[in-house]
Design an enzyme around this catalytic site. Sequence first.
Site, PDB file in Angstrom:
ATOM      1  N   HIS A   1      -6.414  -8.987  -2.508  1.00 23.34           N
ATOM      2  CA  HIS A   1      -6.837  -9.402  -3.162  1.00 23.34           C
ATOM      3  C   HIS A   1      -6.087  -9.223  -4.651  1.00 23.34           C
ATOM      4  CE1 HIS A   1      -9.956  -8.882  -5.937  1.00 23.34           C
ATOM      5  NE2 HIS A   1     -10.678 -10.011  -5.600  1.00 23.34           N
TER       6      HIS A   1
ATOM      7  N   GLU B   1       6.005   5.006   1.241  1.00 26.37           N
ATOM      8  CA  GLU B   1       6.452   6.682   2.124  1.00 26.37           C
ATOM      9  C   GLU B   1       6.719   6.157   3.081  1.00 26.37           C
ATOM     10  OE1 GLU B   1       1.801   8.005   3.490  1.00 26.37           O
ATOM     11  OE2 GLU B   1       2.357   7.979   1.330  1.00 26.37           O
ATOM     12  N   GLU B   2       6.483   5.441   4.180  1.00 23.43           N
ATOM     13  CA  GLU B   2       7.524   5.336   5.615  1.00 23.43           C
ATOM     14  C   GLU B   2       8.214   4.776   5.079  1.00 23.43           C
ATOM     15  OE1 GLU B   2       4.252   3.902   8.276  1.00 23.43           O
ATOM     16  OE2 GLU B   2       3.338   4.708   7.709  1.00 23.43           O
TER      17      GLU B   2
ATOM     18  N   THR C   1       0.611  -1.448  -0.196  1.00 23.04           N
ATOM     19  CA  THR C   1       0.388  -0.103   0.367  1.00 23.04           C
ATOM     20  C   THR C   1       0.857   1.250   0.134  1.00 23.04           C
ATOM     21  OG1 THR C   1      -0.103  -0.186   3.029  1.00 23.04           O
ATOM     22  CG2 THR C   1      -1.788  -0.915   0.503  1.00 23.04           C
TER      23      THR C   1
ATOM     24  N   GLY D   1     -10.937 -19.590  -7.998  1.00 21.12           N
ATOM     25  CA  GLY D   1      -9.943 -19.720  -8.639  1.00 21.12           C
ATOM     26  C   GLY D   1      -8.796 -19.094  -8.076  1.00 21.12           C
ATOM     27  N   LYS D   2      -8.939 -18.472  -6.912  1.00 24.62           N
ATOM     28  CA  LYS D   2      -7.551 -18.013  -6.761  1.00 24.62           C
ATOM     29  C   LYS D   2      -6.395 -18.940  -6.242  1.00 24.62           C
ATOM     30  CE  LYS D   2     -10.495 -14.009  -5.623  1.00 24.62           C
ATOM     31  NZ  LYS D   2     -11.188 -13.302  -4.361  1.00 24.62           N
TER      32      LYS D   2
ATOM     33  N   GLY E   1       1.249   3.758   2.152  1.00 26.45           N
ATOM     34  CA  GLY E   1       2.148   4.509   3.525  1.00 26.45           C
ATOM     35  C   GLY E   1       3.230   3.038   3.628  1.00 26.45           C
TER      36      GLY E   1
ATOM     37  N   GLY F   1     -17.768 -10.992   6.724  1.00 31.10           N
ATOM     38  CA  GLY F   1     -17.653 -11.719   4.428  1.00 31.10           C
ATOM     39  C   GLY F   1     -16.412 -10.527   4.253  1.00 31.10           C
TER      40      GLY F   1
END
Length: 348
Positions: A271, A119-120, A114, A311-312, A116, A297
């Site tokens: 994801h 940048e961190e 992500t 299918g992942k 953050g 969920g």
Amino acid sequence: MKQAEEQYQTLYKLQPEPLTTPEIKGYDFNQGVDFDALLNSYANFGLQATQLNKAIDIINKMIHWRLGPNEENQDPNTRCTIFLGYTSNMVSSGNREIIRYLAQHKMIDAIVTTAGAIEEDLMKCLSTFHKGDWQANDKEIRLKAICRIGNIYVPAANYGKLEDWLLPVFQEMYKEQKEKSFIWSPSSMIKRFGERINDERSIYYWCAKNDIPVYCPALTDGAIGDMMFHFNYKQDGLICDILQDVVKLNKKAMYSKKSGLVILGGGVVKHHIMNANIWRNGADLAVFINTGIEYDGSDAGAKPSEGITWGKLRVDAEYVKVFSEATLVFPLVVAQTFAKHFQEAKRV
């Protein structure tokens, strides 16, 4: 009680069979303090300790299959691509140094993270983060120009230092875009950040040096996005094309002979990696470490097996979820997998 149990078994026609699975048993410290033996004992410890042991076993399988074609008895057609995903709090914490170690020694093949976490890492090259307090009075520390991430304090001045460093880099990239008709993607931006920070403490310095792609589909969701806004407000036209990276990540998954996932946290990082693996009908090996529960969920909370329905994950995939906050267990996992393999290889 014995009589009641016998009556119950007779009533319901139960046919008791002896259990053949391993006995649940903990580590005996009378043997001394042996950390390898302690962590190995987790296999039959029960509860999340057993999940952690399974995670270590699966990652060691990824490493085995990741060995290059020059390794003895290794078929290059079965080489495993290891995808590492993590949320920004992993870089806020000491896990930053663990991830940097993996990138430094080329132990992973691609990262998804992500804004953050980008940048961190850069900010930690320019200044420092400090131990804080979960119970801090947030109004008071706001007046002291301190930002809080759990029990981690970030001086607000760090963002000013990042801005002073980052805006000239944006100017350089904007100039290349105009003069060379080069359109930036999040991964190419991050690679340039890693090159320009030129600091061996940085994850992305090593990713740039070792050509490990870093994908960040939500690069604008943080201070970097604020600074892009600032830059484009004054000099409109800097372009960041996320579609380039969707294509690159999906193709990296598609062409993987085997695919291994190590994901700390959930949301977009989890994801994005798993969705890319749909294009190869699912990943072969996967380890998830997070505290999410399935009942809302959410992506983080979803059981790994739910990914099979999309299918992942392959139907025959090996996977495990460790219900834990990742700073507690990820250093232990790396110690028993990547680091151990690296040290053993150095001794050969």
